[in-house]
Design a protein around this motif. Structure first.
Motif, short mmCIF file in Angstrom:
data_model
loop_
_atom_site.label_atom_id
_atom_site.label_comp_id
_atom_site.label_asym_id
_atom_site.label_seq_id
_atom_site.Cartn_x
_atom_site.Cartn_y
_atom_site.Cartn_z
N ALA A 35 -34.73 26.33 -11.81
CA ALA A 35 -33.66 26.59 -11.75
C ALA A 35 -33.50 25.86 -10.48
CB ALA A 35 -32.15 27.17 -12.54
N CYS A 36 -34.27 26.72 -9.69
CA CYS A 36 -33.75 26.64 -7.66
C CYS A 36 -34.71 26.57 -7.20
CB CYS A 36 -33.82 28.37 -7.72
SG CYS A 36 -32.31 28.69 -7.55
N VAL A 37 -36.12 26.43 -7.52
CA VAL A 37 -37.58 26.04 -6.69
C VAL A 37 -38.22 25.49 -7.17
CG1 VAL A 37 -39.35 26.42 -5.51
CG2 VAL A 37 -37.25 28.25 -5.51
N ALA A 140 -41.26 24.34 -1.57
CA ALA A 140 -40.58 24.84 -2.37
C ALA A 140 -40.18 23.81 -3.08
CB ALA A 140 -39.57 26.13 -1.87
N GLY A 141 -39.69 22.63 -2.87
CA GLY A 141 -39.67 21.61 -2.96
C GLY A 141 -38.00 20.99 -3.94
N GLN A 142 -37.66 22.05 -1.50
CA GLN A 142 -35.78 21.75 -1.86
C GLN A 142 -35.85 20.73 -0.84
OE1 GLN A 142 -34.00 24.18 -3.07
NE2 GLN A 142 -34.85 25.78 -3.66
N VAL A 143 -36.79 20.03 -0.60
CA VAL A 143 -36.36 18.60 0.53
C VAL A 143 -36.73 17.04 -0.60
CG1 VAL A 143 -37.04 17.68 2.26
CG2 VAL A 143 -36.86 20.35 2.16
N GLN A 144 -35.79 16.37 -0.26
CA GLN A 144 -35.87 14.81 -1.04
C GLN A 144 -36.96 14.46 -0.33
OE1 GLN A 144 -34.25 13.87 -3.38
NE2 GLN A 144 -34.67 12.36 -3.12
N ASP A 145 -37.40 13.81 -0.98
CA ASP A 145 -38.15 13.29 -0.01
C ASP A 145 -37.69 11.51 -0.53
OD1 ASP A 145 -40.66 10.47 0.00
OD2 ASP A 145 -41.10 10.84 -2.50
N SER A 362 -33.19 18.70 -1.82
CA SER A 362 -33.16 17.80 -2.79
C SER A 362 -32.63 18.33 -4.35
CB SER A 362 -35.26 18.10 -3.56
OG SER A 362 -34.74 19.51 -3.38
N HIS A 363 -31.73 19.91 -4.02
CA HIS A 363 -31.17 19.94 -5.29
C HIS A 363 -29.23 20.05 -4.84
CE1 HIS A 363 -34.45 21.57 -8.04
NE2 HIS A 363 -35.09 21.81 -6.59
N GLY A 364 -28.97 19.88 -3.57
CA GLY A 364 -28.03 19.70 -3.35
C GLY A 364 -26.98 18.98 -4.26
N LYS A 365 -25.70 18.29 -3.83
CA LYS A 365 -24.84 18.16 -4.99
C LYS A 365 -24.63 16.37 -4.86
CE LYS A 365 -21.42 21.65 -5.73
NZ LYS A 365 -22.10 22.64 -4.99
N ASN A 366 -25.35 15.66 -3.55
CA ASN A 366 -25.68 14.62 -3.40
C ASN A 366 -26.42 13.78 -2.72
OD1 ASN A 366 -24.47 11.43 -3.46
ND2 ASN A 366 -22.40 11.83 -2.15
#
Length: 478
Positions: A35-37, A140-145, A362-366
């Motif tokens: 869910a987080c990463v 960790a996949g936390q950043v938007q392309d 990338s996992h932010g709300k918007n």
């Protein structure tokens, strides 16, 4: 700017170790990994949620009513460019969107727990002495392309995509293994800053050779001025940039590329040793060891009081010191002097690069709103407003052509023009935070604690080798 090549995809266990190491996952939350990463793709993130209809004025398909959260590092650039320029621009296009703005001097302290909890802000300015590990966040996949952002049309430069309005190399500077994840927005020139008034009053001129440099330091010392200094408590990276600039000028820009790429022996290269030796002498003879415990603004204030001659910094300095700079001080900047007569790069060569990291969670709300916010920053109006408020250029080409904004900015532009194509940068500091941390400590030892060039190089090579051997850390390449 060199291209970055791809590396094999990370396995799930490696990803977990790396994320946990930087606090993206709290130990009790390991079960929340999916869910987080995520992996490096946009699969499973919020890139399409919420989503609006795409149009000529809304090319990224932003939901016009969706709220947006922005957090900005409050340092040398301040935050007025966000509150007075970028947020109003965003709200002009999306008046029904509530933009929540906050600022902090400690990005990691405030923001990293929110990544751990799974509710990060939408757009983050990752900067300062307590910044987050950007490479780990990407891994960790936390950043938007940001590919879609750079392909979108410019907000106010007709007929151009966002990418086409930028200084060459900007997109690559924020690229990690083939994908752009970070906007490096401020185009920073780095050098030695001094008071034009102090120089004029004493009949001094900016030196180009090391012999002339140390001779001028002697003259400053004779007048009771501390000739050179930086703040060891939180700004040793200012000084390590000076050391690595000297190394690149001595041995060529590939010296820095080899350091970035974790090449064997990159830190024990003769050019790095010569640079470290030259700067160790400056630290021993021409600085003040009391600066080891001071913060950057404390040493900068002493320069504004004409107590310090030269101060190494990027072009954010003039704005950061605006309230403490006396009338007529006349900030000026010069290149790091040539160390040897056989340096591979000319005396005019400088460190200059797109810097000051901005990214979308990338996992932010918007996430789409976050990318749209960056599009407003990258407009001509946004870039001009930023430079007028901060005295720092942006990566938007020609945004302030013809503008006479300040002495320091004018001096920096002249230095950049004189450098021509002879400017360079490094990336290891954003790729490998452990290496950055070690270099800060090694620099303080070299300059203020009686270190030697051999110890400095050996210490850094050991740190680089350890990172290279650590399979939990993704490797980047240029």
């Amino acid at each position: 700017m060199s291209e970055i090549f791809g590396t094999p995809e990370l396995d799930r266990r490696t990803l977990l170790r790396r994320a946990a190491a930087v606090g993206l996952l709290a130990t009790p939350a390991v079960g929340m990994l999916s869910a987080c990463v995520g992996g490096g793709s946009d699969s499973g993130n919020n890139a399409d949620k919420p989503k609006g209809e795409k149009s000529a004025t809304n090319p990224l398909g932003v939901d016009p009513k969706a709220p947006l959260e922005v957090i900005i590092f409050n340092g040398g650039l301040g935050t007025k460019y966000a509150t007075d320029v970028d947020i109003p621009s965003y709200n002009k296009l999306f008046p029904d969107s509530k933009v929540a703005f906050s600022q902090t001097e400690e990005i990691a302290t405030v923001v990293q727990p929110r990544f751990t909890a799974g509710n990060p802000p939408d757009m983050i300015n990752n900067s300062g002495s307590k910044l987050m590990d950007q490479g780990a966040l990407v891994q960790a996949g936390q950043v938007q392309d940001l590919t879609e952002l750079f392909a979108a049309p410019s907000l106010d430069i007709p007929g151009k995509t966002v990418a086409e309005t930028l200084i060459p190399g900007t997109v690559e500077q924020g690229t990690f293994n083939g994908k752009p994840y970070v906007l490096n927005y401020a185009f920073t020139v780095f050098g030695l800053w001094y008071s034009g008034k102090l120089f004029k009053d004493n009949g001094w001129t900016a030196p180009a050779t090391w012999a002339d440099f140390t001779a001028l330091l002697d003259k400053m010392k004779a007048k009771g001025i501390t000739p050179y200094g930086y703040a060891g408590a939180n700004a040793s990276y200012y000084q390590y940039t000076a050391i690595l600039t000297s190394a690149a000028k001595i041995g060529g820009a590939d010296v820095l590329k080899n350091i970035d790429n974790l090449e064997d022996g990159a830190w024990t290269n003769d050019a790095v040793k010569q640079a470290a030796a030259a700067w160790a002498e400056v630290g021993a003879k021409y600085s003040n060891k009391a600066f080891l415990g001071l913060k950057h603004t404390e040493v900068q204030l002493q320069q504004d009081q004409y107590k310090v001659g030269f101060y190494p910094s990027g072009s954010w300095l003039e704005n950061e010191q605006a309230k403490d700079t006396p009338a007529g001080f006349d900030y000026q900047v010069m290149p790091i002097p040539s160390v040897t007569a056989s340096d591979k790069l000319p005396a005019t060569a400088i460190y200059a690069a797109a810097g000051e990291q901005y990214f979308v969670a990338s996992h932010g709300k918007n996430p789409r709103g976050g990318m749209e916010y960056l599009r407003h920053m990258l407009s001509k109006a946004g870039a001009k407003g930023f430079t007028e408020l901060t005295k720092v250029l942006t990566v938007v080409k020609g945004a302030t052509d013809g503008e006479d904004i300040s002495p320091g900015l004018t001096s920096g532009n002249k230095m950049l023009s004189a450098a021509g194509s002879n400017y360079f940068s490094f990336r290891f500091d954003t790729w490998y935070k452990k290496l950055d941390d070690e270099l800060r400590a090694a620099t303080n030892e070299l300059m203020y604690n009686g270190g030697t060039a051999d110890k400095f190089c050996a210490r850094m090579q050991k740190a680089a080798d350890a990172i290279k051997k650590d399979s939990s850390i993704e490797k980047f390449h240029r």
